[in-house]
Design a protein around this motif. Structure first.
Motif, PDB file in Angstrom:
ATOM      1  N   LEU A 134      64.047 -63.768  22.277  1.00  0.00           N
ATOM      2  CA  LEU A 134      64.526 -62.823  21.269  1.00  0.00           C
ATOM      3  C   LEU A 134      66.002 -62.503  21.502  1.00  0.00           C
ATOM      4  CD1 LEU A 134      64.161 -60.851  18.899  1.00  0.00           C
ATOM      5  CD2 LEU A 134      63.453 -59.121  20.575  1.00  0.00           C
ATOM      6  N   HIS A 141      62.077 -57.986  14.938  1.00  0.00           N
ATOM      7  CA  HIS A 141      61.758 -57.354  16.241  1.00  0.00           C
ATOM      8  C   HIS A 141      61.533 -55.862  15.982  1.00  0.00           C
ATOM      9  CE1 HIS A 141      66.098 -57.556  15.639  1.00  0.00           C
ATOM     10  NE2 HIS A 141      66.210 -56.424  16.322  1.00  0.00           N
ATOM     11  N   ASN A 142      60.518 -55.605  15.197  1.00  0.00           N
ATOM     12  CA  ASN A 142      60.304 -54.255  14.669  1.00  0.00           C
ATOM     13  C   ASN A 142      60.108 -53.195  15.749  1.00  0.00           C
ATOM     14  OD1 ASN A 142      60.401 -55.723  12.336  1.00  0.00           O
ATOM     15  ND2 ASN A 142      58.542 -54.861  11.444  1.00  0.00           N
ATOM     16  N   CYS A 143      59.567 -53.568  16.896  1.00  0.00           N
ATOM     17  CA  CYS A 143      59.343 -52.566  17.946  1.00  0.00           C
ATOM     18  C   CYS A 143      60.538 -52.467  18.887  1.00  0.00           C
ATOM     19  CB  CYS A 143      58.067 -52.888  18.716  1.00  0.00           C
ATOM     20  SG  CYS A 143      58.228 -54.292  19.829  1.00  0.00           S
ATOM     21  N   GLY A 200      61.587 -54.926  20.783  1.00  0.00           N
ATOM     22  CA  GLY A 200      61.462 -55.856  21.906  1.00  0.00           C
ATOM     23  C   GLY A 200      60.659 -55.311  23.072  1.00  0.00           C
ATOM     24  N   CYS A 234      57.136 -55.335  23.143  1.00  0.00           N
ATOM     25  CA  CYS A 234      55.757 -55.848  23.062  1.00  0.00           C
ATOM     26  C   CYS A 234      54.812 -54.840  22.412  1.00  0.00           C
ATOM     27  CB  CYS A 234      55.257 -56.266  24.445  1.00  0.00           C
ATOM     28  SG  CYS A 234      53.850 -57.388  24.375  1.00  0.00           S
ATOM     29  N   SER A 235      55.253 -54.300  21.299  1.00  0.00           N
ATOM     30  CA  SER A 235      54.401 -53.353  20.573  1.00  0.00           C
ATOM     31  C   SER A 235      54.281 -53.716  19.098  1.00  0.00           C
ATOM     32  CB  SER A 235      54.969 -51.942  20.687  1.00  0.00           C
ATOM     33  OG  SER A 235      54.924 -51.520  22.030  1.00  0.00           O
ATOM     34  N   CYS A 236      54.618 -54.940  18.761  1.00  0.00           N
ATOM     35  CA  CYS A 236      54.380 -55.450  17.408  1.00  0.00           C
ATOM     36  C   CYS A 236      54.131 -56.951  17.571  1.00  0.00           C
ATOM     37  CB  CYS A 236      55.562 -55.158  16.487  1.00  0.00           C
ATOM     38  SG  CYS A 236      57.079 -56.084  16.829  1.00  0.00           S
ATOM     39  N   THR A 237      54.256 -57.695  16.521  1.00  0.00           N
ATOM     40  CA  THR A 237      54.135 -59.148  16.660  1.00  0.00           C
ATOM     41  C   THR A 237      55.197 -59.865  15.838  1.00  0.00           C
ATOM     42  OG1 THR A 237      52.567 -59.202  14.815  1.00  0.00           O
ATOM     43  CG2 THR A 237      51.644 -59.063  17.034  1.00  0.00           C
ATOM     44  N   CYS A 251      58.136 -60.803  16.409  1.00  0.00           N
ATOM     45  CA  CYS A 251      58.998 -61.779  17.067  1.00  0.00           C
ATOM     46  C   CYS A 251      58.231 -63.055  17.432  1.00  0.00           C
ATOM     47  CB  CYS A 251      59.627 -61.180  18.320  1.00  0.00           C
ATOM     48  SG  CYS A 251      58.404 -60.714  19.568  1.00  0.00           S
ATOM     49  N   LEU A 279      55.451 -64.416  22.014  1.00  0.00           N
ATOM     50  CA  LEU A 279      56.296 -63.374  21.439  1.00  0.00           C
ATOM     51  C   LEU A 279      57.707 -63.553  22.020  1.00  0.00           C
ATOM     52  CD1 LEU A 279      53.920 -60.276  21.586  1.00  0.00           C
ATOM     53  CD2 LEU A 279      54.435 -61.755  19.623  1.00  0.00           C
ATOM     54  N   CYS A 315      60.184 -61.618  22.440  1.00  0.00           N
ATOM     55  CA  CYS A 315      60.705 -60.579  23.335  1.00  0.00           C
ATOM     56  C   CYS A 315      60.077 -60.635  24.722  1.00  0.00           C
ATOM     57  CB  CYS A 315      60.526 -59.197  22.720  1.00  0.00           C
ATOM     58  SG  CYS A 315      58.825 -58.625  22.656  1.00  0.00           S
TER      59      CYS A 315
HETATM   60  S1  FES Z   1      59.762 -57.323  19.098  1.00  0.00           S
HETATM   61 FE1  FES Z   1      57.893 -56.303  18.939  1.00  0.00          FE
HETATM   62  S2  FES Z   1      56.574 -57.522  20.154  1.00  0.00           S
HETATM   63 FE2  FES Z   1      58.467 -58.541  20.300  1.00  0.00          FE
END
Ligand code: FES
Length: 117
Positions: free
Chosen positions: A28, A40-42, A44, A46-49, A51, A85, A87
């Motif tokens: 990322l 990269h909504n969260c 970076g 690891c709280s979304c998907t 990326c 992912l 990130c």
């Molecule tokens: S940016 Fe959210 S999981 Fe990678």
């Protein structure tokens, strides 16, 4: 140092080849530094998907997957055996060639990756 080639499922985006990429960065981070659009909504952590990437070549150069990443990848539509992912994909201290396929970023609606997770 790595050579990394980013290709895109989305029509009309030409592949990008990066050379002399330093280890110790995530995919990322590398994408964003090089103006490659990767959601990269969260932020970076690891709280979304959003990326989500496919590692077409060079998975051995990327840090092993943790349980949290696995859990989030289980929620990805279009997940494949080579999904990661961005990130969480840290480049190991090594050298080689990596090929990345970026999913169509227009098919990642924010609402799908929102609070429900
Ligand atoms: S940016 Fe959210 S999981 Fe990678």
């Amino acid at each position: 140092m790595y050579t990394i080639r980013f290709s895109f499922i989305q029509m009309g985006i030409k592949p990008v080849a990066l050379t002399n990429v330093e280890p110790g960065q995530t995919l990322l981070e590398i994408a964003l530094k090089n103006d490659i659009e990767l959601h990269h909504n969260c932020g970076g952590v690891c709280s979304c998907t959003t990326c989500h990437l496919y590692i077409e070549k060079g998975m051995e150069f990327i840090d092993a997957m943790e349980k949290r990443e696995k859990d989030y990848l289980n929620r990805v539509i279009g997940r494949r055996a080579n999904s990661r992912l961005g990130c969480q994909s840290l480049l190991l201290d090594d050298q080689g060639e990596i090929e990345i396929l970026v999913p169509d970023q227009t098919l990642l609606p924010d609402e799908y990756y929102g609070e429900e997770f």
